[in-house]
Write a protein that holds these residues in place. Structure first.
Motif, short mmCIF file in Angstrom:
data_model
loop_
_atom_site.label_atom_id
_atom_site.label_comp_id
_atom_site.label_asym_id
_atom_site.label_seq_id
_atom_site.Cartn_x
_atom_site.Cartn_y
_atom_site.Cartn_z
N LEU A 111 0.81 -1.19 0.09
CA LEU A 111 -0.03 -0.02 -0.07
C LEU A 111 0.87 1.34 -0.13
N LEU A 112 0.78 2.05 -0.99
CA LEU A 112 1.60 3.13 -1.17
C LEU A 112 0.67 4.39 -0.92
N PHE A 113 0.90 5.32 -0.15
CA PHE A 113 0.43 6.59 0.29
C PHE A 113 0.98 7.78 -0.21
N VAL A 114 0.13 8.62 -0.89
CA VAL A 114 0.48 9.86 -1.56
C VAL A 114 -0.59 10.89 -0.92
N ARG A 115 -0.24 12.03 -1.37
CA ARG A 115 -1.00 13.30 -0.70
C ARG A 115 -2.13 13.74 -1.67
N SER A 116 -2.12 13.49 -2.90
CA SER A 116 -3.18 14.16 -3.93
C SER A 116 -3.66 13.00 -4.94
N LYS A 117 -4.73 13.39 -5.29
CA LYS A 117 -5.73 12.34 -6.26
C LYS A 117 -4.63 12.49 -7.65
N HIS A 119 -9.02 7.08 -4.59
CA HIS A 119 -9.13 8.37 -3.90
C HIS A 119 -10.43 8.67 -4.23
N GLY A 120 -10.78 9.69 -3.51
CA GLY A 120 -12.14 10.36 -3.40
C GLY A 120 -12.55 11.01 -4.63
N GLY A 121 -11.88 11.11 -5.55
CA GLY A 121 -12.24 11.56 -6.85
C GLY A 121 -13.06 10.54 -7.77
N LYS A 122 -12.84 9.28 -7.17
CA LYS A 122 -13.43 8.03 -8.15
C LYS A 122 -14.76 7.55 -7.52
N SER A 123 -15.97 6.96 -8.47
CA SER A 123 -17.06 6.67 -8.02
C SER A 123 -16.97 5.67 -6.98
N GLN A 124 -18.00 5.55 -6.29
CA GLN A 124 -18.29 4.37 -5.52
C GLN A 124 -17.88 2.91 -6.06
N SER A 125 -18.78 2.88 -7.26
CA SER A 125 -18.55 1.55 -7.72
C SER A 125 -17.05 1.18 -8.01
N VAL A 126 -16.26 2.31 -8.67
CA VAL A 126 -15.08 1.94 -9.16
C VAL A 126 -14.31 1.77 -7.70
N ARG A 127 -14.19 2.44 -6.81
CA ARG A 127 -13.60 2.26 -5.44
C ARG A 127 -13.73 0.80 -4.71
N LEU A 152 -1.43 -0.92 -4.23
CA LEU A 152 -2.50 0.09 -4.37
C LEU A 152 -1.82 1.35 -4.03
N VAL A 153 -2.31 2.49 -4.67
CA VAL A 153 -1.77 3.79 -4.66
C VAL A 153 -2.95 4.39 -3.86
N ALA A 154 -2.89 5.04 -2.76
CA ALA A 154 -4.09 5.68 -2.13
C ALA A 154 -4.01 7.06 -1.64
N THR A 155 -4.70 7.75 -1.42
CA THR A 155 -4.73 9.14 -0.72
C THR A 155 -5.21 8.71 0.63
N ASP A 156 -5.16 9.77 1.64
CA ASP A 156 -5.42 9.47 3.17
C ASP A 156 -7.13 9.23 3.25
#
Length: 460
Positions: A255-261, A282-290, A305-309
């Motif tokens: 799991l890789l953490f980054v600061r921005s979408k 990240h939060g910019g993706k739709s719920q179904s994609v997430r 997986l590359v994710a935002t906080d």
């Protein structure tokens, strides 16, 4: 507030904790015979109707710690339309779905109906399930407040309320909505609050809404977990991306953490082009994609997986053995929440933070605030030391192409999904079996949509 309770030295069984027989049978079927420390500490008090304050990191078994008592206390009663009898508030959509799925088999054993109310999901589906009546409702604060304002739900009948990951709810700015919801619940309702930390706004919630709670701090904060170790990798800016690529190509869930979408998307695309099965969250993706992305990560179809906080607050996947802070977290709390994705439920894990020379002082201060002792290494791409610490290896550099999802096996005599001709009327053209659908429900009974409840980054 009462003093912390000390757990007995010998571990009791679920039966000795007072868990009802239908739940015991389901626990045995699931292979769960020995309760985790947070469960053995809190379940007896929760079953007795006491307000409970549980302090423990994510992955410590909190879901069943509140789920079992909640089901036991509301089992045998039927909810009125739009009036749940138990409420579980969580900060994110992903966590809501995981709580719902975790308690569902036990709810079925107690004949308790479970519903979920979250942002990014169909209003009409949620409206209909509330109208039919659910005994246990799992919800994010934003969407629940929205539906209550529309008259689709009332909290008048709630007899037990749970705040799960309360610190994260406060960090995401949900405190005003949470207090507004708790104010609508009768003062005699039982309240349970679970959190990794008990400071700041969480302490405000405890003092305002819990009556003489029994406090259990049985699981250490993430910085003190014996099965987790922490490392700082000192790297030059020009080498950082290459090091990340080699780390992502390792064996195992990473799991890789980054600061921005934007950073999450560009980095995951770079990894895919380098031959690493990866995706961004990240939060910019739709719920179904997430949801699909998390399921692929859980199944091992994606290894990195590359994710935002914000998005990662709902990642509760067992078997993540390496968390990498590609970008420094904004605070020591964010560091602890990131690290909480690994070393779950007694498993081992490692947290690695990559820092450039200009970031070293900031990193030392951040880890010091988190109470973490980390081992520092000076590394370069391709180093044996980098491989020893992270499992890094050379990627293939052949762009990874995601294989098609496996098709479910069909039993004999079962038609394929597309093998049956569509229904035809006199004009000979296909016609859907129902005029209403989830995407276009009938006009009657459809609640209006609020412009604020579906904020992609707040999960509510």
């Amino acid at each position: 507030m009462s003093h912390d309770q000390v757990c007995p030295e010998s571990t009791p069984t679920f039966g000795e904790l007072g868990v009802p027989k239908p739940l015991l049978e389901e626990l045995t079927t699931a292979g769960l015979t020995t309760p985790f420390p947070i469960q053995q500490a809190t379940i007896p008090d929760a079953l007795a109707g006491r307000d409970v304050l549980g302090c423990g990191r994510t992955g410590s078994g909190k879901t069943l710690a509140f789920g079992i008592p909640a089901l036991a206390r509301i089992g045998g009663g039927q909810a009125r339309s739009r009036a749940p009898r138990a409420l579980v508030l969580v900060p994110t959509r992903e966590l809501a779905y995981q709580v719902r799925d975790a308690v569902l088999p036990y709810a079925q054993a107690m004949r308790v109906r479970v519903g979920d109310v979250v942002g990014g999901s169909s209003y009409s589906r949620q409206f209909n399930q509330l109208n039919r009546g659910v005994e246990l409702l799992v919800a994010t604060p934003g969407r629940l407040s929205d539906l209550i304002a529309q008259g689709a739900c009332t909290l008048d009948d709630v007899r037990l309320a749970v705040l799960d990951e309360a610190d994260q709810m406060c960090d995401l700015g949900f405190l005003p909505q949470v207090t507004e919801l708790l104010d609508q619940i009768g003062s005699q309702a039982q309240t349970m609050l679970f959190s990794a930390t008990l400071d700041g706004d969480v302490d405000t919630l405890v003092r305002s809404y819990l009556r003489d709670p029994v406090t259990h701090s049985v699981d250490p904060p993430v910085s003190q977990v014996a099965t987790m170790d922490h490392h700082i990798l000192k790297a030059l800016p020009r080498d950082k991306d290459q090091m990340i690529t080699e780390i992502a190509a390792r064996q195992g869930r990473t799991l890789l953490f980054v600061r921005s979408k934007h950073r999450a998307d560009t980095l995951s695309e770079h990894l895919v082009q380098s031959g690493v099965p990866a995706a961004s969250l990240h939060g910019g993706k739709s719920q179904s994609v997430r949801t699909r992305t998390l399921e692929k990560f859980r199944q091992g179809r994606i290894q990195t997986l590359v994710a935002t906080d914000v998005a990662a607050r709902g990642i509760h996947v067992d078997g993540i053995d390496l968390v990498v802070n590609v970008d420094l977290p904004g605070s020591h709390k964010d560091y602890l929440h990131r690290g909480g994705r690994t070393a779950r439920a007694g498993q081992s894990g490692r947290v690695v933070t990559i820092v450039t020379p200009r970031q070293r002082r900031q990193a030392r201060r951040l880890l010091g605030d988190a109470g973490v002792t980390a081992t520092a290494h000076l590394v370069n791409p391709g180093d044996r030391l980098l491989s020893e610490v992270t499992g890094a290896q050379e990627p293939s550099y052949i762009p990874w192409v995601e294989p098609p999802e496996p098709k479910p096996e069909r039993t004999r005599g079962q038609r394929s999904r597309g093998g049956r001709p569509p229904h035809r009327h006199a004009g000979g053209r296909g016609r859907p079996a129902h005029r209403g659908s989830r995407s276009n429900p009938p006009a009657s009974g459809r609640p209006r949509r609020s412009g604020t409840s579906g904020h992609p980054q707040r999960g509510g």
